[in-house]
Design a protein around this motif. Sequence first.
Motif, PDB file in Angstrom:
ATOM      1  N   GLN A 126      46.601  67.517  35.905  1.00 33.55           N
ATOM      2  CA  GLN A 126      46.142  68.867  35.140  1.00 33.55           C
ATOM      3  C   GLN A 126      46.154  68.634  33.662  1.00 33.55           C
ATOM      4  O   GLN A 126      45.531  68.789  33.541  1.00 33.55           O
ATOM      5  N   ILE A 127      47.216  68.156  33.297  1.00 34.42           N
ATOM      6  CA  ILE A 127      46.986  67.816  31.798  1.00 34.42           C
ATOM      7  C   ILE A 127      46.510  66.514  31.155  1.00 34.42           C
ATOM      8  O   ILE A 127      45.753  66.514  30.537  1.00 34.42           O
ATOM      9  N   TYR A 135      55.471  69.910  28.695  1.00 34.08           N
ATOM     10  CA  TYR A 135      55.436  69.454  30.236  1.00 34.08           C
ATOM     11  C   TYR A 135      56.952  68.725  30.435  1.00 34.08           C
ATOM     12  O   TYR A 135      57.857  68.764  29.554  1.00 34.08           O
ATOM     13  N   ALA A 154      48.200  72.983  28.224  1.00 33.01           N
ATOM     14  CA  ALA A 154      49.732  73.296  28.724  1.00 33.01           C
ATOM     15  C   ALA A 154      50.538  72.466  27.053  1.00 33.01           C
ATOM     16  O   ALA A 154      50.020  71.618  26.705  1.00 33.01           O
ATOM     17  N   ILE A 188      52.975  68.131  24.680  1.00 35.18           N
ATOM     18  CA  ILE A 188      51.322  67.895  24.991  1.00 35.18           C
ATOM     19  C   ILE A 188      50.852  67.795  23.582  1.00 35.18           C
ATOM     20  O   ILE A 188      50.729  68.417  23.058  1.00 35.18           O
ATOM     21  N   LEU A 245      52.602  59.994  31.504  1.00 32.54           N
ATOM     22  CA  LEU A 245      51.438  60.792  30.737  1.00 32.54           C
ATOM     23  C   LEU A 245      51.690  60.076  29.276  1.00 32.54           C
ATOM     24  O   LEU A 245      51.327  59.769  28.530  1.00 32.54           O
ATOM     25  N   GLN A 275      48.237  69.429  21.094  1.00 34.31           N
ATOM     26  CA  GLN A 275      48.833  71.586  21.969  1.00 34.31           C
ATOM     27  C   GLN A 275      50.287  71.032  21.267  1.00 34.31           C
ATOM     28  O   GLN A 275      50.870  72.401  21.473  1.00 34.31           O
TER      29      GLN A 275
END
Length: 253
Positions: free
Chosen positions: A66-67, A76, A73, A221, A87, A224
Motif C-alpha cells: 500500500q505504501i 511504517y 502513511a 516514509i 521499501l 511524509q
Amino acid sequence: MFFFKKSLFAIFFVMLSLINAQAKITVFAASSMTNAIEEAKTEFIKKYPNAKVLLSFASSSKLARQIESGAPANIYISANQKWMDYLQDKDAIVKDSRVNLVSNSLVMIAPDASKINKIDLQNPKWVKFLGNSYLAVGDPEAVPVGRYAKEALTYLKAWTAVESKLARGQNVRVALAYVERGESPLGIVYATDAKMSKQVKVVATFPANSHSPITYPAAIIKGQDNAEAREFLSYLTSEEGKRIFTSYGFIAE
C-alpha cells in the motif's frame, strides 16, 4: 475594515488547518503490534493533546504494498526486515529514521480448553495431534509470521508433514482466531499474540535458532516526514515506549 477582518479570519483558519494537518500522524503497523501501538497512541496523546494519530494494522506485506502504491502513511512498522528492506530498495523510506523497535518469539498454541498441554517440537510425532484438522498459521507465502513458521518447521523436520495441513491466515491475528474459535487444534503465532488472548495457551516455544530473528523495524516514509511523525517514532523508542512494548511480551531492543 470588514474585508480586513474577514481576511484575518481567513488567514487564521488556514493556519489552524495547517497546524491540524501537521499534527496528524498515520501509522501503518504489523497486526501483531495492534494492542501495544494502540496503548502507545493513548499515552502519546496524553502528552500531546493536539496530536491526531491514525492507526492501520494488517500484514507487513500488505502495508508495504500500500505504501509503495502511494498510501499516505507517515510511519511504517514491519514484523520482519524483509518488507522494510523492500521499501528501502524502492527508496520509499527515510533511511536515517530506520530503527529496530523490539523483537519477539514464536510459539505453538492450543485452545485453552484443549487436553494438549505440552508438545515436544523436537519429536515430529507431535503432528498426530492435528488429526484430520489443520495447523493455523499466517500464510508462509505472504506474511512474516508464516515465513518464520515455515523456517522453524523446516528446521525441526516437520514441514513436509504439515505443508498440506495448513489453515493459512492473512495475518497473525487471523491464525490466532482460528485457534481461539477451536477451528484448529494447534496454531503458530508470536508469543505476544498468545499472551494477549485468554482463549489459548502456549504448548511449545520454538527454539530461537530454528528461525530468523523476529525483529520489528520502523521508519518514516519518504515524502511524509514531519516533526510530529518524528516525535511519535521517538516516543516508541523511549523508555516509556519500551515499557509499553515489554508489558505486551515484546523484547525491547
